[in-house]
Motif scaffolding. Structure first.
Motif, PDB file in Angstrom:
ATOM      1  N   ASP A 120      -7.979 -11.409  -6.752  1.00 38.91           N
ATOM      2  CA  ASP A 120      -7.503 -10.068  -6.427  1.00 38.91           C
ATOM      3  C   ASP A 120      -7.976  -9.803  -5.009  1.00 38.91           C
ATOM      4  OD1 ASP A 120      -6.287  -7.613  -6.579  1.00 38.91           O
ATOM      5  OD2 ASP A 120      -7.720  -6.715  -7.967  1.00 38.91           O
ATOM      6  N   LEU A 121      -7.469  -8.765  -4.412  1.00 33.90           N
ATOM      7  CA  LEU A 121      -7.910  -8.406  -3.069  1.00 33.90           C
ATOM      8  C   LEU A 121      -7.786  -6.914  -2.898  1.00 33.90           C
ATOM      9  CD1 LEU A 121      -5.069  -9.613  -0.677  1.00 33.90           C
ATOM     10  CD2 LEU A 121      -5.025 -10.030  -3.095  1.00 33.90           C
ATOM     11  N   GLY A 122      -8.731  -6.359  -2.133  1.00 37.06           N
ATOM     12  CA  GLY A 122      -8.805  -4.915  -1.946  1.00 37.06           C
ATOM     13  C   GLY A 122      -7.598  -4.294  -1.257  1.00 37.06           C
ATOM     14  N   ASP A 131      -1.825   5.646  -3.265  1.00 42.66           N
ATOM     15  CA  ASP A 131      -0.454   5.696  -2.773  1.00 42.66           C
ATOM     16  C   ASP A 131      -0.199   4.778  -1.582  1.00 42.66           C
ATOM     17  OD1 ASP A 131       0.320   7.642  -4.673  1.00 42.66           O
ATOM     18  OD2 ASP A 131      -0.645   9.203  -3.457  1.00 42.66           O
ATOM     19  N   ASP A 132      -1.214   4.063  -1.118  1.00 45.02           N
ATOM     20  CA  ASP A 132      -1.032   3.180   0.037  1.00 45.02           C
ATOM     21  C   ASP A 132      -0.307   1.914  -0.402  1.00 45.02           C
ATOM     22  OD1 ASP A 132      -1.228   1.573   2.313  1.00 45.02           O
ATOM     23  OD2 ASP A 132      -3.240   2.288   2.786  1.00 45.02           O
ATOM     24  N   PHE A 133       0.722   1.547   0.327  1.00 40.37           N
ATOM     25  CA  PHE A 133       1.522   0.379  -0.018  1.00 40.37           C
ATOM     26  C   PHE A 133       0.920  -0.926   0.507  1.00 40.37           C
ATOM     27  CE2 PHE A 133       5.543  -2.114  -0.180  1.00 40.37           C
ATOM     28  CZ  PHE A 133       5.838  -1.865  -1.511  1.00 40.37           C
ATOM     29  N   GLU A 134      -0.045  -0.848   1.422  1.00 38.93           N
ATOM     30  CA  GLU A 134      -0.637  -2.062   2.003  1.00 38.93           C
ATOM     31  C   GLU A 134      -1.269  -2.979   0.954  1.00 38.93           C
ATOM     32  OE1 GLU A 134      -0.621  -3.507   5.039  1.00 38.93           O
ATOM     33  OE2 GLU A 134       0.868  -2.001   5.573  1.00 38.93           O
ATOM     34  N   PRO A 135      -2.028  -2.471  -0.025  1.00 39.63           N
ATOM     35  CA  PRO A 135      -2.570  -3.363  -1.051  1.00 39.63           C
ATOM     36  C   PRO A 135      -1.478  -4.094  -1.829  1.00 39.63           C
ATOM     37  CG  PRO A 135      -3.773  -1.297  -1.060  1.00 39.63           C
ATOM     38  CD  PRO A 135      -2.580  -1.100  -0.154  1.00 39.63           C
ATOM     39  N   ALA A 136      -0.353  -3.409  -2.088  1.00 39.79           N
ATOM     40  CA  ALA A 136       0.760  -4.039  -2.810  1.00 39.79           C
ATOM     41  C   ALA A 136       1.357  -5.175  -1.986  1.00 39.79           C
ATOM     42  CB  ALA A 136       1.831  -2.999  -3.132  1.00 39.79           C
ATOM     43  N   LEU A 137       1.511  -4.961  -0.701  1.00 42.08           N
ATOM     44  CA  LEU A 137       2.051  -6.013   0.172  1.00 42.08           C
ATOM     45  C   LEU A 137       1.089  -7.196   0.246  1.00 42.08           C
ATOM     46  CD1 LEU A 137       3.511  -3.891   3.110  1.00 42.08           C
ATOM     47  CD2 LEU A 137       4.782  -5.074   1.308  1.00 42.08           C
ATOM     48  N   ALA A 138      -0.207  -6.908   0.314  1.00 45.27           N
ATOM     49  CA  ALA A 138      -1.201  -7.982   0.375  1.00 45.27           C
ATOM     50  C   ALA A 138      -1.188  -8.810  -0.903  1.00 45.27           C
ATOM     51  CB  ALA A 138      -2.591  -7.402   0.628  1.00 45.27           C
ATOM     52  N   LEU A 139      -1.089  -8.143  -2.057  1.00 43.96           N
ATOM     53  CA  LEU A 139      -1.031  -8.856  -3.330  1.00 43.96           C
ATOM     54  C   LEU A 139       0.222  -9.721  -3.408  1.00 43.96           C
ATOM     55  CD1 LEU A 139      -2.211  -9.319  -6.190  1.00 43.96           C
ATOM     56  CD2 LEU A 139      -0.777  -7.401  -6.949  1.00 43.96           C
ATOM     57  N   LYS A 190      -0.298   1.165  -6.087  1.00 42.54           N
ATOM     58  CA  LYS A 190       0.976   0.518  -5.742  1.00 42.54           C
ATOM     59  C   LYS A 190       0.976  -0.964  -6.117  1.00 42.54           C
ATOM     60  CE  LYS A 190       2.892   4.230  -4.137  1.00 42.54           C
ATOM     61  NZ  LYS A 190       3.849   4.939  -4.988  1.00 42.54           N
ATOM     62  N   LYS A 191      -0.213  -1.562  -6.233  1.00 41.79           N
ATOM     63  CA  LYS A 191      -0.283  -2.967  -6.657  1.00 41.79           C
ATOM     64  C   LYS A 191       0.277  -3.156  -8.066  1.00 41.79           C
ATOM     65  CE  LYS A 191      -4.266  -5.007  -5.882  1.00 41.79           C
ATOM     66  NZ  LYS A 191      -5.737  -5.093  -5.738  1.00 41.79           N
ATOM     67  N   TYR A 192       0.163  -2.132  -8.902  1.00 43.80           N
ATOM     68  CA  TYR A 192       0.714  -2.207 -10.256  1.00 43.80           C
ATOM     69  C   TYR A 192       2.202  -2.521 -10.202  1.00 43.80           C
ATOM     70  CZ  TYR A 192       2.323  -0.643 -14.848  1.00 43.80           C
ATOM     71  OH  TYR A 192       2.913  -0.575 -16.076  1.00 43.80           O
ATOM     72  N   TYR A 193       2.910  -1.838  -9.328  1.00 45.01           N
ATOM     73  CA  TYR A 193       4.361  -2.008  -9.236  1.00 45.01           C
ATOM     74  C   TYR A 193       4.725  -3.332  -8.566  1.00 45.01           C
ATOM     75  CZ  TYR A 193       4.117   2.868 -10.524  1.00 45.01           C
ATOM     76  OH  TYR A 193       3.838   4.032 -11.181  1.00 45.01           O
ATOM     77  N   ALA A 194       3.909  -3.771  -7.631  1.00 44.67           N
ATOM     78  CA  ALA A 194       4.146  -5.075  -7.004  1.00 44.67           C
ATOM     79  C   ALA A 194       3.979  -6.192  -8.033  1.00 44.67           C
ATOM     80  CB  ALA A 194       3.192  -5.294  -5.833  1.00 44.67           C
ATOM     81  N   MET A 195       2.912  -6.110  -8.838  1.00 45.82           N
ATOM     82  CA  MET A 195       2.688  -7.124  -9.860  1.00 45.82           C
ATOM     83  C   MET A 195       3.817  -7.094 -10.888  1.00 45.82           C
ATOM     84  SD  MET A 195       0.435  -9.472 -10.648  1.00 45.82           S
ATOM     85  CE  MET A 195       0.385 -10.619 -12.000  1.00 45.82           C
ATOM     86  N   ALA A 196       4.320  -5.908 -11.200  1.00 45.43           N
ATOM     87  CA  ALA A 196       5.408  -5.789 -12.166  1.00 45.43           C
ATOM     88  C   ALA A 196       6.654  -6.524 -11.707  1.00 45.43           C
ATOM     89  CB  ALA A 196       5.739  -4.319 -12.400  1.00 45.43           C
TER      90      ALA A 196
END
Length: 201
Positions: A120-122, A131-139, A190-196
Motif C-alpha cells: 500500500d502507499l500513503g 477527497d484527494d485523488f492523488e492517492p488513488a492515482l498512486a495506487l 478515493k483509493k477505494y474507488y480506484a481499487m474497485a
C-alpha cells in the motif's frame, strides 16, 4: 491441522514476513522480525518438515514475503535447491526496489506461482484527505506497474481499513477506508474507488 479437520483448507503458509530488513527489532511498532538468508532457509525447511509430519503435505510454503523486489532476489538466490523445492509459491511485496522482471523470471524458471502479497502507499508527501485523488492515482500506478512487469497471479493490498485517528496523526492516506473505531464512523478514500476499478473490471 485443527482447521483442516474442521473443513477449512489453507493453500499456503508463510513462515516469515519482510525478513531481510534492517528496521525490524525487539520492541518495534510493526509486525515482522529480521531473518538473515540462512535463517530464512532454516525456518522454511523446518516448516515444510513439520507440515509433512502432521499430514499436511497439501499446504504449500509461500516465501518469503520480502519488502523489496530487489531483496527478494538476494534472498532467493541464496537458497539451496532443497529450500527452493520446499517453496510452493513465491511471494513478494513491492514497497521498494525495481527489479520486478528478475522476480518474474525466477518464478517462471522455477515453475512456481508468484503473488504480490502486500503493498500500500500513503503516498508520502500527500496530506491526509479523503477527497484527494492523488492517492488513488498512486495506487493505480503501482497496480499497473506490478501487473505489467511482475506478472503476479494475485495482487494483494496491505490493509483495506485504517484507523482514522492514526491517519490524522500520521497525516497519511493508507488503506481504502478510514474508520474511527470509537465512534464507528467511517470514510471512503478515493483509493477505494480506484481499487474497485481493478477488482470489478
Amino acid at each position: 491441522q485443527h482447521f483442516e479437520a474442521a473443513g477449512t483448507h489453507f493453500n499456503t503458509l508463510s513462515p516469515v514476513n519482510d525478513p531481510n530488513t534492517n528496521y525490524w527489532g525487539f520492541g518495534g511498532g510493526q509486525e515482522g522480525s529480521h531473518w538473515d538468508t540462512a535463517s530464512q532457509a532454516k525456518i522454511i525447511n523446518a516448516t515444510r518438515a513439520k507440515l509433512n509430519a502432521k499430514g499436511l503435505e497439501s499446504v504449500q510454503i509461500s516465501a518469503m514475503d520480502e519488502t523489496s523486489v530487489d531483496t527478494f532476489m538476494t534472498n532467493w538466490n541464496s537458497y539451496d535447491a532443497a529450500t527452493k523445492t520446499n517453496i510452493g509459491q513465491m511471494n513478494t511485496h513491492t514497497y521498494s526496489g525495481n527489479n520486478r522482471t528478475a522476480v518474474r523470471d525466477a518464478a517462471k524458471s522455477a515453475g512456481k506461482p508468484l503473488w504480490m502479497s502486500e503493498v500500500d502507499l500513503g503516498p508520502s508527501g500527500v496530506a491526509h484527505n479523503h477527497d484527494d485523488f492523488e492517492p488513488a492515482l498512486a495506487l493505480a500506478e503501482r497496480i499497473m506497474t506490478d501487473i505489467t512487469w511482475l506478472e503476479p497471479k494475485a495482487w494483494v493490498l496491505w490493509q483495506a481499513i485504517e484507523s482514522e485517528k492514526n491517519m490524522q496523526k500520521e497525516n497519511m492516506n493508507w488503506g481504502l477506508l478510514h474508520a474511527d473505531f470509537d465512534t464507528q464512523d467511517w470514510y471512503f478514500g478515493k483509493k477505494y474507488y480506484a481499487m474497485a476499478q481493478f477488482s470489478k473490471f
